[in-house]
Design an enzyme around this catalytic site. Structure first.
Site, PDB file in Angstrom:
ATOM      1  N   HIS A   1      -7.787  -5.767   0.377  1.00  0.00           N
ATOM      2  CA  HIS A   1      -6.723  -5.125   0.429  1.00  0.00           C
ATOM      3  C   HIS A   1      -5.401  -5.482   1.274  1.00  0.00           C
ATOM      4  O   HIS A   1      -4.396  -5.380   0.957  1.00  0.00           O
ATOM      5  CB  HIS A   1      -6.778  -3.660   1.030  1.00  0.00           C
ATOM      6  CG  HIS A   1      -5.812  -2.805   1.046  1.00  0.00           C
ATOM      7  ND1 HIS A   1      -5.224  -2.078  -0.319  1.00  0.00           N
ATOM      8  CD2 HIS A   1      -5.016  -1.888   1.940  1.00  0.00           C
ATOM      9  CE1 HIS A   1      -4.220  -1.280  -0.037  1.00  0.00           C
ATOM     10  NE2 HIS A   1      -4.226  -1.234   1.281  1.00  0.00           N
TER      11      HIS A   1
ATOM     12  N   SER B   1       1.000  -1.205   0.064  1.00  0.00           N
ATOM     13  CA  SER B   1      -0.122   0.120  -0.086  1.00  0.00           C
ATOM     14  C   SER B   1       0.884   1.315   0.043  1.00  0.00           C
ATOM     15  O   SER B   1       1.655   1.429  -0.901  1.00  0.00           O
ATOM     16  CB  SER B   1      -0.948  -0.296   1.100  1.00  0.00           C
ATOM     17  OG  SER B   1      -1.971   0.901   0.928  1.00  0.00           O
TER      18      SER B   1
END
Length: 256
Positions: free
Chosen positions: A232, A98
């Protein structure tokens, strides 16, 4: 060419949970927004002793809780680069998830430009390509907004999100990092020489497969894309496969 200074024996910035000094390759990991070095403890354990795994510890969290947060990705990359020490001259690969993927890219740029070295490979996990950030990020101005973002992304125990005292320990770091990513911009023609291995979940609400695959436009060294399922934070859902991909890529990587 200039090299970063050597770090102190016990660096505030760089952690090494399972030292493997005879390993052929060192892997430096960069945490996500609001994250800390301990997030990579399981990966470090799984990859050791074949690979010597190091992890960046950002200011403002865990044992660095009392230190000022760094408010921009560029400034954070500058500070991490300055703390690389001997890693700058080692056979080193970068892994970032990320926000950590973008930061790994920015540190790789500095390593190539300022030290004349390149990482063996950069793993870009759970992230849109650098040039695809900005303009469409969800604005999160209040604590409820930020908590909503964290709920959407997963990776945080709902009991923690519901506890005001626990929220107060990590929310400032997440707010800071989230705003830093909202402000980050990168032109489409900015590239590194190191190959990029993209790792992304097909059901990631933050990064489509197309936006993740666009990482390959930011390297002159080639690369590949690996897809997973699990949202995610797919790393927590498929840890064995994640470690398998990373280990195999590193095994196949020729020394620089």
């Amino acid at each position: 060419m200039t090299s970063p200074p050597a770090p102190a024996e016990r660096s505030r910035w760089i952690r090494n949970f399972h030292p493997a000094p005879t390993a052929r390759i060192k892997l430096l990991c960069f945490p996500h927004a609001g994250g800390s070095a301990s997030y990579y403890f399981p990966m470090a354990t799984a990859l050791s002793p074949e690979f010597d795994v190091f992890v960046v510890q950002y200011p403002g969290r865990q044992d660095r809780h009392g230190e000022p947060l760094v408010e921009s990705i560029g400034e954070l990359a500058d500070q991490v680069f300055a703390e690389l020490g001997a890693l700058a001259d080692a056979q080193v690969a970068f892994f970032g998830h990320s926000m950590g993927a973008v930061l790994a890219f920015e540190v790789a740029r500095r390593l190539e430009t300022l030290a004349g070295r390149r990482p063996l490979v950069v793993f870009a996990s759970g992230s849109r390509a650098p040039s695809r950030h900005g303009g469409d990020d969800r604005v999160a101005g209040t604590d409820p907004d930020l908590i909503g973002v964290m709920r959407d992304l997963g990776g945080t125990d709902p009991r923690v999100l519901n506890d005001p005292e626990l929220r107060a320990t990590f929310l400032p770091a997440f707010r800071n990092d989230y705003r830093a990513m909202q402000a980050f911009r990168c032109a489409p023609d900015v590239v590194i020489d190191a190959p990029i291995v993209v790792m992304t979940a097909t059901d990631d609400p933050k990064a489509s497969v197309a936006d993740a695959a666009a990482w390959l436009q930011h390297t002159s060294g080639g690369g590949e894309v690996h897809t997973f399922v699990g949202g995610h934070f797919y790393l927590e859902k498929q840890p064995q496969r994640v470690v398998g991909v990373v280990a195999q890529v590193l095994r196949d990587t020729e020394p620089g």
